[in-house]
Every structure is written in C-alpha cells, then in structure tokens.
Scaffold this motif. Sequence first.
Motif, mmCIF file in Angstrom:
data_model
loop_
_atom_site.group_PDB
_atom_site.id
_atom_site.type_symbol
_atom_site.label_atom_id
_atom_site.label_comp_id
_atom_site.label_asym_id
_atom_site.label_seq_id
_atom_site.Cartn_x
_atom_site.Cartn_y
_atom_site.Cartn_z
ATOM 1 N N THR A 131 32.709 16.509 -31.061
ATOM 2 C CA THR A 131 32.204 16.839 -29.723
ATOM 3 C C THR A 131 31.124 15.867 -29.269
ATOM 4 N N SER A 164 34.985 24.517 -31.725
ATOM 5 C CA SER A 164 34.477 23.218 -31.288
ATOM 6 C C SER A 164 35.674 22.324 -31.041
ATOM 7 N N ASP A 165 35.422 21.131 -30.555
ATOM 8 C CA ASP A 165 36.535 20.206 -30.330
ATOM 9 C C ASP A 165 37.251 19.890 -31.636
#
Length: 765
Positions: A71, A139-140
């Motif tokens: 991220t 999260s990414d």
Amino acid sequence: MIFAIEEINNSTELLPGIRLGYQLYDSCASVLMASHISFQILNGQDPVFDSNSNCSHSGEVVAVVGDSGSTPSISISRIIGSFNIPMVSHFATCACLSNKQQFPTFFRTIPSDQFQADALAKLVKHFGWTWIGAVRSDSDYGNYGMKSFLAAAQREGICVEYSESLYRTDSQNKIQRVADVIRRSTARIIVAFMESGDLTVLLEELAQEPPPPRQWIGSEGWITDPQLMAYSLCAGAIGFAIQRSVIPGLREFLLDLSPSEAAASSVLTEFWEDAFNCSLAEITKSDKRVCDGTEDIKTLNSPYTDTSQLRITNMVYKAVYAIAHAIHNAVCHETSFTTKCEKFIRVELKQFISVMKKINISHNGYPVSFDANGDPVAFYELVNWQKSESGVIDLVTVGYYDASLPKGQEFQINRNITWVDGGTQLPVSVCSESCPPGTHKVLQKGKPICCYDCIPCPEGEISNTTDSPDCSPCPSELWPNAQRDACFPKPVEFLSYDEVLAIILAAFSVSGACLAIITAAIFFHHRTTPIVRANNSELSFLLLFSLTLCFLCSLTFIGAPSDWSCMLRHTAFGITFVLCISCVLGKTVVVLMAFKATLPGSNVMKWFGPPQQRMTVVFFTLIQIIICTVWLLLSPPFPMKNLSTYKEKIILECALGSAVGFWAVLGYIGLLAVFCFVLAVLARKLPDNFNEAKLITFSMLIFCAVWLTFIPAYVSSPGKFTVAVEIFAILASSFGLILCIFAPKCFIILFQPEKNSKKSFMSKK
C-alpha cells in the motif's frame, strides 16, 4: 542497504570513481507518511559538503529502494512515477503493481503475488484439498493477493468455505467474529494471505479458545516470522517463502558495531539497550544499569546477528545492485584497458528507466533481472514449521516452486512434511467424499461445486474414474457390469440347441416327422385296403410327405441365424405348408365331387381325376414358389442383431427383409386354409360310413385357430420367444392335420380291420 552501497563504493569494477549516496526514510507503514516522504524526495535534498572532494553540491535522487509494504509502495510510485523516478521494492508483492500503465517506473526484486497465488493453489491441489477457508489482511497486499489466489483456486477446482479479512487496528468485535468463523468451519485447511502484524492479532484471539486442529497454509508475508512460531496452534504450517540466501561479509559488517556508534542512532540505541539490558545514557531514570563498554555484540545470539536465514534482506541487496548496475550502464563505458565513468553527467531518468528494464546480472550467484512488468523470475522455497525434539518450532525447507520451469514441473517436494499437531498423516479437507467409479457427482443445491452427492450411473451408462462429473453410455453392443464402471460385450441370445426349450421343440419336430413316416408306412403296407384306396392314396402319400417336411422345417428355426438359414426357414415353411394345404384342398374337392358324381346325368368326376388333382397341387404350390422367389430376389430375409428389444443383451434374429413378402406368404397359406375349411364344412354332412370331410373340417379348424392366435403372439413375443412361437405354430398345425386326418384311419387299419372292408365301407347306416 548501507552494506551494499559501501560495498559498491569500494568496488573497482562497478562504478569506479563514483560514490553513491543515500538518504534513509521510515514510512512507518503509513500511507500518509509515505506520501509526505515522496514529496520530500521530489523537492530535492539539502546542500551537503563532501570532505573527500572539497566541493559542495545538491544530491540528485536517481532511484528509490522500497517500500516494504504494497500500500505505501502504491502511494509512493504514483507520486514519484510522474517524474520518471524509478522505484525498486524488496517486499511489495501486490500483483496490482505489475500494471505498467499505472506504475510505469515500478520494479521489484521480490516476485509478484500472482506467482505466489498460483503456487499456493497448486500446493492445495497437490495435496487433494478441495474445501478450504481463507483469511487475509485488509490491505492491498492481502486483498489483491487473495483475489489472485481465489481465481487460481477456482481454476484448480478448489472451493472456499469462507473468505474473511481483518486489519490489526480493527475492533475487537470484528477480530472475534473472524475467529468464530474459523472455529465453526468444517474446512480443515486455512490459507492465510496476511502480514505478520495482522496474523498476530488473529492468533491471539484464537489462542483464547482454540478451534479444532487446522492446517495453516501461509504466504511469504508471515511464514518465516520467528515470533509467530511461538503459537503452537500453527505447528505444522507450510507455505512459500523467499529463497534463503547468504550475503558474504554482512555478518562481519553487522558485528562491527561499538557502543559509541550505537549511541549515535536512536534505532541502534534502542536495539543495544534491549539486547544487553543496559542504558547508553550516562544518567538513566530506569532500573537498567549504565552500559560500561564491556558489552560484546559478537557474543549476542539474536535475529540481528543470525544471518543464516536471510530472505527479504537479500531482496534489498539485489535492489541496490540492480540500481548500481543501471547507473553503471548509463554513465560508464568500456575502454581498451579500463572502465571509464562520467562523474558529472546528468542521468536522464527516462533513459535510466529503459536501462533498468534491460538489467540482467548475477551477483553472488543470485540472478537479478526484470520482465516486461518489472517483476523478477519467481522462485519460492516451500517451508514447514516442524517441532524439534526440544519442542521448539524450526523452519525447514521441504521443497520449492520455480516458475521458470516447464508447466507441470514448477512444484517439487523433496522432504517429508510435518502436518498439523506434528502428525505425519496427510490431513483431509473435502466438502464431500470422492465418488467411486460407477457413480457421478450431482451438485447439492445452493452449495459450491465441491459439495455434491454421489449418484449411481443410469442404466446403460458407466463412469470409470473417481469423481466423474458425468456418466458415459456404453457403445451399442456393450453393456455395463454390475458396478457400472466398465463396459462388457452384451450376451448374444438366440434359440440354441443347448436350451431346454429348443430341445423340447426339436424333439416334437422329429417326433412329428417320424409319426408322418410311420403313417406313410402303414398306408403303404395297407395300400390295397378299401380305406386307403377310398381316400385318394396318392394325395394321402403326398400329404404325408409335405407334413414330414413341415415338421422338419421347424428345425431350421433353431440355432444361430445365418444368411442361408434365414432364407431357408421362411421359404421352406411357406412352400411346404402350401403343398400340405393344397393336398388337403384336393382331397376335400374329391370328396365333394364324388358325391356330386352320384347324381343322375352328372359327369363331374372326369374333371377331377388323378391328373387334375396333381395339376391342382402343382398349381397352388407354384404360386407360393413364385411369391417366395420374388421375395428372395427383391428383399430376402437376413440375419441381424436386434439391439432395441432388450437394452442389456443382443438378440440374433432373422429380419424379414420385406415385410410385404412375409405377410404375402402367410396370407396365401391362410387364404388356401380358409378356402379348404369352407369346402370341408360344405361336405361334412354328406352321407357315408366314412366321410373324410369331417376330419378335414376339424383339421382346418385347428389350423386356422393356431395361425390366428399366432399373429398377435408373434408380434408381441420378445427375442428368441418369437422364434419359439413360430415353431410352436408350425408344429401345432402340423400335428392337427396329421392327427385329425390320419389318426382315425390308422386306428381302423390297425385296431378295427373288420371295418376296413368293402362291405363295411359300402353299407348304409
């Protein structure tokens, strides 16, 4: 990174005469902090004074190494990418960063999660697990990684019972809800695409009320974290890790740390004080003692000094060398004797990115290169958490995954794996047990494709593999066995001489023929007696001959059909029966005409003498011969395999060829029989001691009754019983004729010879 830069600056081959500088930033795993740092980089560096070259200048950022998280890397790359500053990450694995339209200046030395997702799906498939649970970091890294894994799992036929996400800062209620989902699930396999910090929070919650034993499958984000190995509920975990490596000289570099150097850095100060439990400050408010300078870092046993398990560290090392080689290729050129580098040339960043894309080097045996997406060749170690005899969990390499190998050979296991709870038995995790051969899968309504019922194959179909989605029909001449997992040749059925029914019919056929021959012998022996002479002995012998043939022709219906037997059985039957009926018809006409001849002035008998009788028989028989000949020439009967009457067996039978021909033969016989019956009825009451017309009437009545009942029985009888019905009709009608016409005469000849006299024959009642 500092070690690698100092190693490069001291090299005489790589960037000779040029020193690389660096600036360190801590993004604190925060997107806001990462964005702030990005703008700092773009705004330029403060002027610095280099004492070695006695000049001052502003540093120019040529490339960025980092970030550790996906991220923050996305945020940094979007900002600095607009200014063509390349970024080489050592731990940002999100597959989204491979999109060159969005991140044209992003490179990395760690493989993309797309490769890891494919590897994890192949790993799960390899062990036969089709029913799994999935948890991820919110999260990414976790979301994109799990998205890639779920897509790969679907391609491999793996079903996911649940897919949950969490982040370390989530509320306790959400973390507890995810833990409860794991506790209630039936899937024994958990694939965790998580970062260490997020998984720590989840394991803390699960440890309070441990679920049933679960096999954990880990991503590279946590599978090598030594702190997580303290959780016993993850014992036996397996997952993919970055390749372990050795960096020569790094351990010595790390151990070359004095208390004064540690005190100059806040990070190293914290490390030093925690490692030796003392304070570097001269005055301390805590209970810790003041460090006296006798602390020796070489005697310390900690993750800092242990360089035997370097994984992500090597990715940083490779990133620095990739940038250094790109700078070297951009500003240096080979001369006849040495390498010359332009110190003061300004590196064009667009050109520098093109150079970065072409990097293909090997340093300390570790390859460094980038594909079109800025990704390296994917290579993972398969690691396993195995408990040692002392109860400590060790990280053991048990295999590898090499994406550069041919398809199907990427995944290799070369050591035994310890499973959940330290067991050696491979855990099983399926929604439904495998369907054995002979059954097929039927999906359960509203559930994933891995949840199904095993239904036996329908009649005539088989499945010869485990978990077959469908059953396949057997070829027309084959039929499934009882287990419905293989096709075998269908049994061939026909009226064989080996069968009891065929033996009985053949016995009756031979008996009938013998009876006709015996009757003929009796008639021949008593041919001069009135009863034989009065009943047209010539036609009687011809009738007995035709009856013998009728009895014997039924034998052609028994046995396997062939071309000749099919043609012979129908034509012989048709011709012999017409010959038989023609003789009976001749005898009936003779009886009628004999009484008509007794009338005054009648001269009828001259038209019904022996020659005319012979011609009548020949004429009627010739018509049947013509019908049969036309039938055989145009569309004769032929042997065929009947596959439609019974699905499970083959009936060998004679096809009619032309149904018109068959029914024409039968119809002609029926027409003669009806005509003969009508004449016999007309003559049945003529006065005489022995009126043969009565016997002919009974015989024709039996004959017509038999063949009238034969038609529906023939049409409705299945398989070989069709032939049996036909034989029975032939035998019944033949026995009816011989018994009704000849039995009374033989009885008189043999047992009442006194009635076989001219006086008795001519007397009136």
